[in-house]
Design an enzyme around this catalytic site. Structure first.
Site, PDB file in Angstrom:
ATOM      1  CE  LYS A   1      -9.757  -8.648 -22.439  1.00 40.68           C
ATOM      2  NZ  LYS A   1     -10.915  -7.737 -22.804  1.00 40.68           N
TER       3      LYS A   1
ATOM      4  CD  GLU B   1       3.022  -8.199  -5.329  1.00 39.65           C
ATOM      5  OE1 GLU B   1       3.732  -9.030  -4.547  1.00 39.65           O
ATOM      6  OE2 GLU B   1       2.888  -7.175  -5.101  1.00 39.65           O
TER       7      GLU B   1
ATOM      8  CB  CYS C   1       5.206  -4.177   0.221  1.00 38.40           C
ATOM      9  SG  CYS C   1       5.923  -2.561  -0.186  1.00 38.40           S
ATOM     10  CE1 TYR C   2       0.655   0.892   5.452  1.00 35.03           C
ATOM     11  CE2 TYR C   2      -0.840  -1.157   5.537  1.00 35.03           C
ATOM     12  CZ  TYR C   2      -0.294   0.282   6.036  1.00 35.03           C
ATOM     13  OH  TYR C   2      -1.308   0.745   6.943  1.00 35.03           O
TER      14      TYR C   2
ATOM     15  CG  HIS D   1       5.924  -5.620  -4.463  1.00 36.30           C
ATOM     16  ND1 HIS D   1       4.584  -5.536  -3.944  1.00 36.30           N
ATOM     17  CD2 HIS D   1       6.487  -4.478  -4.106  1.00 36.30           C
ATOM     18  CE1 HIS D   1       4.324  -4.390  -3.591  1.00 36.30           C
ATOM     19  NE2 HIS D   1       5.642  -3.776  -3.546  1.00 36.30           N
TER      20      HIS D   1
ATOM     21  N   GLY E   1       0.959  -1.292  -0.019  1.00 35.22           N
ATOM     22  CA  GLY E   1      -0.015  -0.043  -0.078  1.00 35.22           C
ATOM     23  C   GLY E   1       0.924   1.184  -0.030  1.00 35.22           C
TER      24      GLY E   1
ATOM     25  CG  ASP F   1     -14.074  -9.030 -21.507  1.00 32.78           C
ATOM     26  OD1 ASP F   1     -13.360  -9.967 -21.533  1.00 32.78           O
ATOM     27  OD2 ASP F   1     -13.684  -7.712 -21.398  1.00 32.78           O
TER      28      ASP F   1
END
Ligand code: XMP
Length: 504
Positions: free
Chosen positions: A360, A166, A77-78, A164, A49, A220
């Site tokens: 997506k 990710e 992180c945060y 991070h 964050g 979509d």
């Protein structure tokens, strides 16, 4: 499932996506989730964050809440700083901060880092640092700038990392998440996007009435229509509204596609004059979006009233669509009004969104499983408000015509050069300002076209596409030579953030 508690980082959803790619369902939730029950939850991630834990208004969870959960927790992180702060460690503001790649050195072997070498590249983005771990926590890794880059309290089953895991730049990031999810949380890999669709079909099968689905020919809305056909059979009506703000030959494309997909009740409505006329004199992007949205709802309402027993509207809303419209997180700002998110009240129909929790790439995976043609699966996203938000300034018929001609050239060149599939999007934007050029010794005063090409995984962040100059040069010359009325072509080198993908 794994809950990802959102403290406002631009990467929060990436954590959930990565965990899902491991076959474990993951949802992004706001910090107040701790008031709710944890049935089905096998682990919790506290996201990054932008704020500092010392800021009184920064989002937090309580130490009590963390102590009371029965499942492992990973702070990122945060989240790492927050855990250090709550449990009595020392968090300070560093003078320099650490942004980008760093080397992390492991200190102690731990299950969180199984398969991770003692030195590996990690992606950092922080100014605050944990200087001392809280009592009961051991330091697992450090970098040149951060003495506590990872820590653990095995008794409490709390693990934290300053980097991070990710983002792809963290060399062994996915390995760390995998270790957390399987080794520490003991989750089972039994989720895929088809499972969520089957649940949707199961939930609605047997309902009465019929459904409308607004379709554009994009992946979509097409997948949504195909799923709803499994629920409603012949009682689902795909509706294609020609807003006059579309690219060339969209109507033919959709008619052909839905014919191939076995729909024989596609409804085509041409409302182009109304849409274009209503945008006269409008230059504010949000105003354009509002007008288009209002008209769209009006047309859908009318179509619904002309069909038998319509009770539902199917929408291809994705998870990120909801995020960017500010509805899944209290901490993500509202960025743009997405015209294709329609509320039930405004329409008087119940909204069905079979893709509302998917990203997506998961929808593209589904499209493959559902045997949709490749051209649909790989199609670049096209915004609901269409070319209206790719013409900066007032939308006129002349500009629309010009932009459509440029768009055709761009599309043709992208495919010819095998670039279409490797880019998230690549499109032209017409600026309403003119510039001077020279053609055959004569002065030429025409519009400026900007080309926007981006690489992205989910449109939440994007980097401009670093394409070959030769390609861009050929493309620009074709546009300038073939489209009278364009005098100059620019290439956009802005990333998102801070820019957005579309200009408006
Ligand atoms: P931005 O411009 O917000 O775009 O970075 C992110 C992605 O969303 C698409 N986009 C839209 N899609 N309705 C849509 O269906 C909209 O109103 C809309 N606005 C932007 C954009 O093309 C990009 O892929």
């Amino acid at each position: 499932m794994i809950l990802v508690v959102d403290f406002g980082s631009q990467y929060t959803h990436l954590i959930a996506r990565r965990i899902r790619s491991l076959g474990v369902y993951s949802r992004v939730v706001s910090p107040n989730i701790f008031d709710e029950s944890f049935a089905d939850v096998c682990g919790i991630v506290l996201s990054g964050g932008p704020m500092s834990v010392y800021n009184s208004s920064s989002p937090k969870v309580s130490r009590d809440a963390l102590e009371s959960v029965q499942v492992p927790v990973l702070g990122v992180c945060y989240g790492h700083q927050l855990i250090a702060y709550l449990f009595g460690g020392k968090v300070t503001r560093s003078r320099v901060g650490e942004f980008g790649k760093s080397i992390m050195y492991l200190k102690d072997r731990h299950a969180l880092f199984d398969g991770v070498p003692n030195e590996s590249v990690v992606w950092m983005s922080h100014r605050d640092v944990v200087e001392e771990p809280p009592p009961g926590f051991i330091v697992l890794g450090y970098t040149d700038n951060t003495s506590v880059a990872a820590m653990a309290n095995d008794g409490r089953r709390i693990y934290t990392v300053q980097f991070h895991p990710e983002v792809v730049h963290t060399e062994y990031g996915i390995k760390v998440l995998e270790n957390f999810v399987f080794k520490l949380c003991g989750c089972k890999a039994d989720w895929n996007p088809m499972k969520s669709v089957n649940e949707f079909i199961g939930k609605y099968s047997g309902v009465e009435g019929s459904a409308l689905v607004a379709v554009s020919g994009g992946v979509d809305s097409t997948v949504t229509a195909v799923i709803l056909k499994r629920v409603f059979g012949e009682r689902v009506y795909p509706v294609f509204i020609d807003t006059g703000l579309l690219r060339s030959r969209e109507r033919e494309w959709v008619e052909n596609l839905f014919g191939r997909l076995g729909f024989n009740n596609l409804i085509v409505v041409d409302e182009s004059d109304r849409f274009i006329d209503s945008l006269k004199g409008v230059i504010d992007p949000e105003e354009k979006r509002r007008i288009i949205s209002r008209l769209y709802i009006e047309v859908l309402k009318r179509v619904a009233s002309e069909l038998p027993d319509v009770r539902y509207l199917g929408q291809g809303t994705l998870y990120p669509d909801r995020v960017e419209s500010g509805s899944t997180s209290r901490y993500s700002d509202r960025i743009k009004l997405h015209h294709n998110i329609i509320s039930e009240e405004s329409l008087g129909l119940k909204i069905l969104e079979p893709l509302r929790d998917l990203y997506k790439d998961e929808v593209r995976e589904l499209a493959k499983l559902l045997d949709l043609p490749d051209e649909v699966i790989t199609r670049h996203p096209f915004p609901g408000p269409g070319l209206a938000i790719r013409i900066v300034g007032e939308v006129t018929r002349e500009k629309l015509e010009l932009l459509r001609r440029v768009d055709l050239i761009v599309d043709e060149e992208l495919r010819k050069n095998n670039l279409y599939g490797s880019l998230w999007q690549f499109f032209p934007v017409l600026l309403s300002i003119k510039s001077v050029g020279v053609r055959g010794d004569q002065r030429h005063y025409g519009y400026i076209v900007a080309l926007r090409g981006v690489e992205s995984l989910d449109a939440m962040t994007a980097s401009f596409a670093k394409l070959d100059w030769g390609f861009l040069e050929r493309l620009a010359s074709r546009i300038l030579n073939e489209v009278d009325g364009v005098s100059r072509v620019l290439y956009d080198v802005s990333n998102k953030p801070p820019a957005t993908i579309e200009f408006e």
